[in-house]
Design a protein around this motif. Structure first.
Motif, mmCIF file in Angstrom:
data_model
loop_
_atom_site.group_PDB
_atom_site.id
_atom_site.type_symbol
_atom_site.label_atom_id
_atom_site.label_comp_id
_atom_site.label_asym_id
_atom_site.label_seq_id
_atom_site.Cartn_x
_atom_site.Cartn_y
_atom_site.Cartn_z
ATOM 1 N N LEU A 1 63.477 64.246 0.489
ATOM 2 C CA LEU A 1 62.675 64.307 -0.581
ATOM 3 C C LEU A 1 63.695 64.621 -1.631
ATOM 4 C CD1 LEU A 1 60.258 66.572 -1.348
ATOM 5 C CD2 LEU A 1 62.032 68.772 -0.539
ATOM 6 N N THR A 2 64.920 65.112 -1.218
ATOM 7 C CA THR A 2 65.338 64.919 -2.552
ATOM 8 C C THR A 2 65.672 63.516 -3.093
ATOM 9 O OG1 THR A 2 67.176 66.833 -1.376
ATOM 10 C CG2 THR A 2 68.098 65.417 -3.167
ATOM 11 N N ASP A 3 65.847 62.445 -2.597
ATOM 12 C CA ASP A 3 65.850 61.463 -3.239
ATOM 13 C C ASP A 3 64.321 61.118 -4.029
ATOM 14 O OD1 ASP A 3 68.202 60.890 -1.604
ATOM 15 O OD2 ASP A 3 67.315 59.511 -0.462
ATOM 16 N N GLU A 4 63.436 61.471 -3.454
ATOM 17 C CA GLU A 4 62.299 61.078 -4.671
ATOM 18 C C GLU A 4 61.839 61.581 -5.728
ATOM 19 O OE1 GLU A 4 59.028 61.766 -1.762
ATOM 20 O OE2 GLU A 4 59.049 60.468 -0.234
ATOM 21 N N ILE A 5 63.087 63.036 -5.480
ATOM 22 C CA ILE A 5 62.736 63.833 -6.957
ATOM 23 C C ILE A 5 63.021 63.753 -7.728
ATOM 24 C CG2 ILE A 5 63.256 66.245 -7.728
ATOM 25 C CD1 ILE A 5 62.501 67.731 -4.898
ATOM 26 N N ILE A 6 64.263 62.857 -7.605
ATOM 27 C CA ILE A 6 65.434 62.948 -7.958
ATOM 28 C C ILE A 6 65.340 61.408 -8.812
ATOM 29 C CG2 ILE A 6 68.305 61.497 -8.763
ATOM 30 C CD1 ILE A 6 68.749 63.135 -6.672
ATOM 31 N N ALA B 1 63.325 61.150 -13.947
ATOM 32 C CA ALA B 1 64.275 60.430 -15.228
ATOM 33 C C ALA B 1 62.537 60.655 -16.130
ATOM 34 C CB ALA B 1 64.967 58.872 -15.051
ATOM 35 N N PRO B 2 62.861 60.573 -17.403
ATOM 36 C CA PRO B 2 64.449 60.376 -18.369
ATOM 37 C C PRO B 2 64.942 61.687 -17.771
ATOM 38 C CG PRO B 2 62.909 61.046 -19.805
ATOM 39 C CD PRO B 2 62.829 60.347 -18.406
ATOM 40 N N HIS B 3 64.575 63.397 -17.503
ATOM 41 C CA HIS B 3 64.696 64.405 -17.532
ATOM 42 C C HIS B 3 66.457 64.410 -16.650
ATOM 43 C CE1 HIS B 3 61.577 65.066 -19.853
ATOM 44 N NE2 HIS B 3 60.651 64.850 -18.865
ATOM 45 N N ASN B 4 66.996 65.824 -17.014
ATOM 46 C CA ASN B 4 67.687 66.308 -16.393
ATOM 47 C C ASN B 4 66.810 66.889 -15.578
ATOM 48 O OD1 ASN B 4 70.279 64.879 -17.996
ATOM 49 N ND2 ASN B 4 69.629 67.168 -19.196
ATOM 50 N N TYR B 5 68.027 67.110 -14.315
ATOM 51 C CA TYR B 5 67.102 68.227 -12.935
ATOM 52 C C TYR B 5 68.045 69.163 -12.435
ATOM 53 C CZ TYR B 5 69.358 64.616 -9.513
ATOM 54 O OH TYR B 5 70.391 64.329 -9.429
ATOM 55 N N GLU B 6 67.635 70.251 -12.161
ATOM 56 C CA GLU B 6 68.616 71.010 -10.638
ATOM 57 C C GLU B 6 67.262 71.157 -9.587
ATOM 58 O OE1 GLU B 6 69.666 74.887 -11.919
ATOM 59 O OE2 GLU B 6 66.839 75.308 -12.616
ATOM 60 N N ILE B 7 68.064 70.865 -8.433
ATOM 61 C CA ILE B 7 67.463 71.304 -7.261
ATOM 62 C C ILE B 7 67.610 72.419 -6.786
ATOM 63 C CG2 ILE B 7 66.437 70.504 -5.008
ATOM 64 C CD1 ILE B 7 67.027 67.873 -5.948
ATOM 65 N N ILE B 8 66.883 73.703 -6.480
ATOM 66 C CA ILE B 8 67.403 75.181 -5.856
ATOM 67 C C ILE B 8 66.305 74.876 -4.764
ATOM 68 C CG2 ILE B 8 67.153 77.092 -5.710
ATOM 69 C CD1 ILE B 8 66.948 76.853 -9.398
ATOM 70 N N PHE B 9 67.025 74.839 -3.353
ATOM 71 C CA PHE B 9 66.746 74.630 -2.178
ATOM 72 C C PHE B 9 67.178 76.311 -2.098
ATOM 73 C CE2 PHE B 9 68.008 70.644 -1.406
ATOM 74 C CZ PHE B 9 66.393 69.889 -1.151
ATOM 75 N N ILE B 10 65.941 77.256 -1.388
ATOM 76 C CA ILE B 10 65.920 78.099 -0.785
ATOM 77 C C ILE B 10 66.355 78.522 0.681
ATOM 78 C CG2 ILE B 10 65.412 80.924 -0.960
ATOM 79 C CD1 ILE B 10 65.971 80.348 -3.773
ATOM 80 N N ASP B 11 67.170 78.653 1.883
ATOM 81 C CA ASP B 11 66.633 78.648 2.481
ATOM 82 C C ASP B 11 66.251 79.834 3.358
ATOM 83 O OD1 ASP B 11 67.452 77.731 5.017
ATOM 84 O OD2 ASP B 11 68.987 77.419 5.681
ATOM 85 N N ASP B 12 65.254 79.796 3.612
ATOM 86 C CA ASP B 12 64.414 81.305 4.405
ATOM 87 C C ASP B 12 65.379 81.443 5.362
ATOM 88 O OD1 ASP B 12 63.242 83.611 3.797
ATOM 89 O OD2 ASP B 12 61.047 81.949 4.469
ATOM 90 N N GLY B 13 66.265 81.455 6.396
ATOM 91 C CA GLY B 13 67.118 81.908 7.349
ATOM 92 C C GLY B 13 66.359 80.664 8.646
ATOM 93 N N SER B 14 66.717 79.487 7.917
ATOM 94 C CA SER B 14 66.895 77.889 8.956
ATOM 95 C C SER B 14 67.498 78.844 10.302
ATOM 96 C CB SER B 14 66.624 77.077 8.653
ATOM 97 O OG SER B 14 65.927 76.874 7.428
#
Ligand code: UDP
Ligand code: MG
Length: 320
Positions: free
Chosen positions: A19-24, A28-41
């Motif tokens: 998922l991370t690879d596909e998002i990144i 492009a060409p924009h900058n990104y931040e990925i915020i993962f919220i681990d909901d108690g896995s």
């Protein structure tokens, strides 16, 4: 431009890397931040996200102490998000990040919230059918023509997410909440992939809860300022019908000397009048509560760990 991706994660260890690879690859060409919220896995999700975050400072992770639900996870991510445009995606790879540019095009056209529409759903029929019904009812209840309210894949202008305050399982009604705030909302068809890893976290109970949340959202968005309009209307109509029946029975009694003891209609009249008056008083009490209430507090969550999140952001969060 900075794009934020808020991703709620509950036991999705096998899809996170891809998922991370596909998002990144797709932002492009924009900058990104990925915020993962681990909901108690309980699986290895957190360890995997932590590793991803160590390799890339644009990836941030918050770990909840236990499972607080998707709405709480999204809300926490929304508070942290710093991008001009905020995306939400499910972590299970059912949403395809290749659609990101299409969302951006729509936002550029001037829409505030662009919602994905799983036109061809890859889910079993017992999920698809109730979901159709849910969408039909919700669209009518909120006068908002969307075919798919509950798609996890959405893009928002930053202002929208900063104003939302979710609780319960209200993530299903985000478009309705945003609509009530006056934001412009549209929908685009998106590819929906089959779940390959893990399994769905929601069963049939989602529809019962969803129904209660529908009532709450309807109440919050349309009657929060004047609950008496809702309760008073129902109460007055009931009282009026009850009174008419009671007058009719009184006329029969006085002018035609008919006994009332064997008239079931009498009980209906009494019930309608008493019930109706109760509704009116309920409305009045709600008015008092509404006039004294403080703004909703954010959903209570407890954070165990964070990665790549600076103190400042956390402080902002505490004070918001
Ligand atoms: N999810 C979550 N907390 C929960 C349940 C689900 O964060 O209590 C996340 C889950 O990991 C996924 C997304 O919400 O990223 C959607 O869940 P799921 O795919 O199970 O829902 P479905 O696609 O079946 O509607
Ligand atoms: Mg899913």
């Amino acid at each position: 431009m900075l794009l934020s991706f808020v991703i709620p994660v509950y036991n999705e260890q096998d899809s996170l890397k891809q998922l991370t690879d596909e998002i990144i690859a797709n932002c492009a060409p924009h900058n990104y931040e990925i915020i993962f919220i681990d909901d108690g896995s309980q699986d290895h999700s957190f360890a995997i996200m932590e590793e991803l975050a160590c390799q890339d400072p644009n990836i941030k992770v918050v770990k909840f102490r236990r499972n607080f639900g998707k709405a709480a996870a999204l809300q926490y991510g929304f508070n942290l998000a710093q991008g001009e445009i905020v995306f939400t995606l499910d972590a299970d790879l059912q949403d395809n990040p290749k659609e990101i540019p299409k969302f951006l095009d729509k936002i550029a056209e001037g829409w505030d919230l662009v919602s994905g529409w799983k036109q061809k759903r890859n889910d079993p029929w017992h999920k698809v059918l109730p979901s159709r019904f849910f969408n039909f009812v919700t669209a009518r209840a909120f006068h908002l023509k969307l075919k798919d309210f509950n798609c996890g894949f959405k893009a928002y202008r930053k202002e929208v997410v900063k104003e939302l305050s979710l609780y319960g399982e209200m993530h299903r009604y985000i478009p309705a909440l945003a609509h009530s705030l006056g934001y412009k909302i549209t929908e685009i068809p998106v590819e929906h992939r089959k779940r390959i890893y893990g399994h769905s976290k929601y069963g049939m109970e989602r529809y019962l809860r969803g129904f209660f949340d529908l009532l709450t959202v309807k109440m919050v968005t349309q009657y929060a300022k004047s609950p008496l309009y809702l309760f008073g209307r129902v109460g007055l109509i009931a009282t009026l019908i009850g009174t008419i029946i009671a007058i009719y029975l009184t006329v029969l009694k006085i002018f035609y000397n008919q006994p009332l003891s064997n008239r079931p209609l009498l009980f209906l009249a009494i019930t309608l009048i008493l019930g109706g008056l109760q509704f009116v008083s309920l409305g009045l009490i709600s008015e008092l509560i509404v006039n004294r209430s403080v703004p909703l507090r954010p959903l209570p969550v407890s954070v165990e760990k964070t990665v790549n999140i600076q103190k400042k952001e956390e402080l902002d969060l505490e004070s918001s």
